[in-house]
Design a protein around this motif. Sequence first.
Motif, PDB file in Angstrom:
ATOM      1  N   GLY A 253       0.803  -1.215   0.000  1.00 23.33           N
ATOM      2  CA  GLY A 253       0.000   0.000   0.000  1.00 23.33           C
ATOM      3  C   GLY A 253       0.838   1.268   0.000  1.00 23.33           C
ATOM      4  O   GLY A 253       0.514   2.244  -0.694  1.00 23.33           O
TER       5      GLY A 253
ATOM      6  N   LEU B  82       2.198   1.735  -3.420  1.00 20.68           N
ATOM      7  CA  LEU B  82       1.113   2.174  -4.296  1.00 20.68           C
ATOM      8  C   LEU B  82       0.889   3.679  -4.159  1.00 20.68           C
ATOM      9  O   LEU B  82       0.732   4.395  -5.161  1.00 20.68           O
ATOM     10  CB  LEU B  82      -0.172   1.414  -3.947  1.00 20.68           C
ATOM     11  CG  LEU B  82      -1.445   1.878  -4.660  1.00 20.68           C
ATOM     12  CD1 LEU B  82      -1.362   1.578  -6.156  1.00 20.68           C
ATOM     13  CD2 LEU B  82      -2.681   1.211  -4.046  1.00 20.68           C
TER      14      LEU B  82
ATOM     15  N   GLY C 191      -3.568  -0.033   0.550  1.00 23.44           N
ATOM     16  CA  GLY C 191      -3.802   1.299   0.013  1.00 23.44           C
ATOM     17  C   GLY C 191      -4.540   2.194   0.979  1.00 23.44           C
ATOM     18  O   GLY C 191      -4.216   3.389   1.111  1.00 23.44           O
TER      19      GLY C 191
ATOM     20  N   PHE D 220      -7.716   6.361  -5.085  1.00 26.97           N
ATOM     21  CA  PHE D 220      -7.825   5.131  -4.307  1.00 26.97           C
ATOM     22  C   PHE D 220      -9.257   4.629  -4.265  1.00 26.97           C
ATOM     23  O   PHE D 220      -9.482   3.402  -4.247  1.00 26.97           O
ATOM     24  CB  PHE D 220      -7.317   5.341  -2.890  1.00 26.97           C
ATOM     25  CG  PHE D 220      -7.528   4.135  -2.015  1.00 26.97           C
ATOM     26  CD1 PHE D 220      -6.745   3.001  -2.183  1.00 26.97           C
ATOM     27  CD2 PHE D 220      -8.533   4.104  -1.074  1.00 26.97           C
ATOM     28  CE1 PHE D 220      -6.951   1.865  -1.420  1.00 26.97           C
ATOM     29  CE2 PHE D 220      -8.745   2.976  -0.296  1.00 26.97           C
ATOM     30  CZ  PHE D 220      -7.955   1.857  -0.465  1.00 26.97           C
TER      31      PHE D 220
END
Length: 660
Positions: free
Chosen positions: A59, A62, A215, A237
């Motif tokens: 996450g 990301l 995320g 997101f």
Amino acid sequence: MPTEAPTRTQRTGLIPLLIVGSTVAALVAVGLLTITGADRPALIVVRVLTESAAVVTIGSLLLAAFLVPPQESGTLAAHGYAALRTAGFAALVWTLGAVLSVPFTVAEALGQPVTALLYVKTDEGTQLDLSVLVQVVGLVEQAKAWMITAVVVALLALGCRLVLSWGWTAVLFFVSVFALVPVAVTGHSSGGGSHDVATDSLLYHLIAAALWVGGLIALLAHGRRGGDHLALATTRFSKIALVCWVVMAASGVVNAWVRLPLDQLLSSDYGLLVLGKTIALVVLGVAGYFQRERSVKQVVATGSGRSLLKLAGVEVLLMFVTIGLAAALSRTPPPVEGRVLPSTVELRIGYDLPGAPTLARLLFEWRFSLVFGTVFLALAALYAVGVWRLRKRGDAWPVGRTIAWISGCLTVVFATSSGVGRYAPAMFSVHMEAHMLLSMLAPVLLVLGGPVTLAMRALPTAGKGNPPGPREWVLALVHSRVARALTNPLIALALFVGSFYGLYFSGLFDAALDYHWAHLVMNAHFILVGYTFYWPVIGIDPSPNRLPPLGRLGLLFASIPFHAFFGIVLMSSQTVIGDNFYRSLGLPWVTSQLEDQRLGGGIAWAAGEVPLIVVMVALLVQWARSDSREARRSDRRADADGDADLVAYNAMLRKMSGKD
């Protein structure tokens, strides 16, 4: 360097939440396994901490790579750098958990306590001795998978300390996702009947869960730090989370359907855990969607992340409960009551075969590939959306390119999901049919579709001063060093023709036959090396290594002798490739493995002719169109300047002849 160094408070903004969440997940998993009568709670605690560290790593990367923009120079901004450092710390924990999982996994497989593998009793007392563990670790597939994961994640942690650019951060993100694969393909789903479908669905499930949970945690950390572009990160997101939830729900249903008879959903521990996890995912998906939509509006309106923290903190805790349920589910074997023992063929390849591969069976006995079937149908749909966008605003797009791309995608689906894909793992000759379709025909059609050109025209530009978006990401990939290296004529030729010899004559193919994940890797390799070879030869998209027409023709003809010689070697060889595996299947219609291999060699030799014809026609058409475009440009230039070049040329001739 980053524009602003993150403070210690920023770097550790959500550590208390992560500690509480991991503790809750571990307690949930241990409690459930205690109720169901399972043992080894220490392994469960290690597994939960490892999975928690994995999702935080993925996450955070990301966020740094795709949710917040870098500086104009391509270097990470301050908050991207902070997320990268968080990923590095979490990767160290992930590495430690992977290393600890090795002895625990071996001990469980042998039915012994961990101390029996780590310590020996001597006259001088109990001493640490790893020799027993080293001797037996190679015999347990999942222990080897944890070792591979530990090495990959250790390199990942090192990379998080060294890189500062956006490009390398994106590379680290994809490496972190890949690190989930080794353990996923060697668990419960990798054995027994239908293990191909179970493994594919588990891969989707784990990757989607890591992106969703990790995320959200990274987004909360970004809001806690008061990061820039919070509204942009939250909006991006939210779209990713919705897709991940759909993927998790679909893959979870498929995996449970393969492993659990419907009548045992409420009567078995495994079924109750599946039901509990499903309910948790539904609650998370519905509640999380409305929370994120509300958060996006408030963040856009106020520019503050407080609303995001308030609404999403509970969602993170619920996610950790789901992680605990998942850990307990991974430690609980599926029920075996009422199940028919699978045949040898089903155990080895995941399913039974109805009989000899007739033309009708190769065309109509389908077993859909969750990986390649889903991916390439999605790519065909995305291409159609891009074409629709162009036509909606009045722009034209050649129909031939659309037909080529859709045909290429359907070729991949046919090669992996039809009867060809069904029989390919069990027979060398059918495998060679699939190989030729994936490496020789599908890439030719795909590169003629011009997907990058379509993306450049269909995707909106970010605009000067705005954060880069999908269009800029695609452009960066095309101009990256990796793309330039792979499309280098010599490298592309070596990968394309060298794959035939390196795979089949090195023993690598024999070692890969037993593993479903290895078949996935082989198929992906066939498509990618074929695409990188044909891209500079006949590709519509501008190649990082553009070749003149004669250079393209020369590269094409350079590959033909190697390909033909490969087929001849197979037809004349007296050594059967993969003989032990194919004999273990005991297929009654394959009376001679050597004859089947020679048939495969003939297919490889003859199959190169059809793509060659397509490529030659495409080259001639492109060459003619290039000359026509150049002629039109010359005519327009002549009309604009009064044919100045011709006038100057005639004047030079008159002067040379003395008639000036």
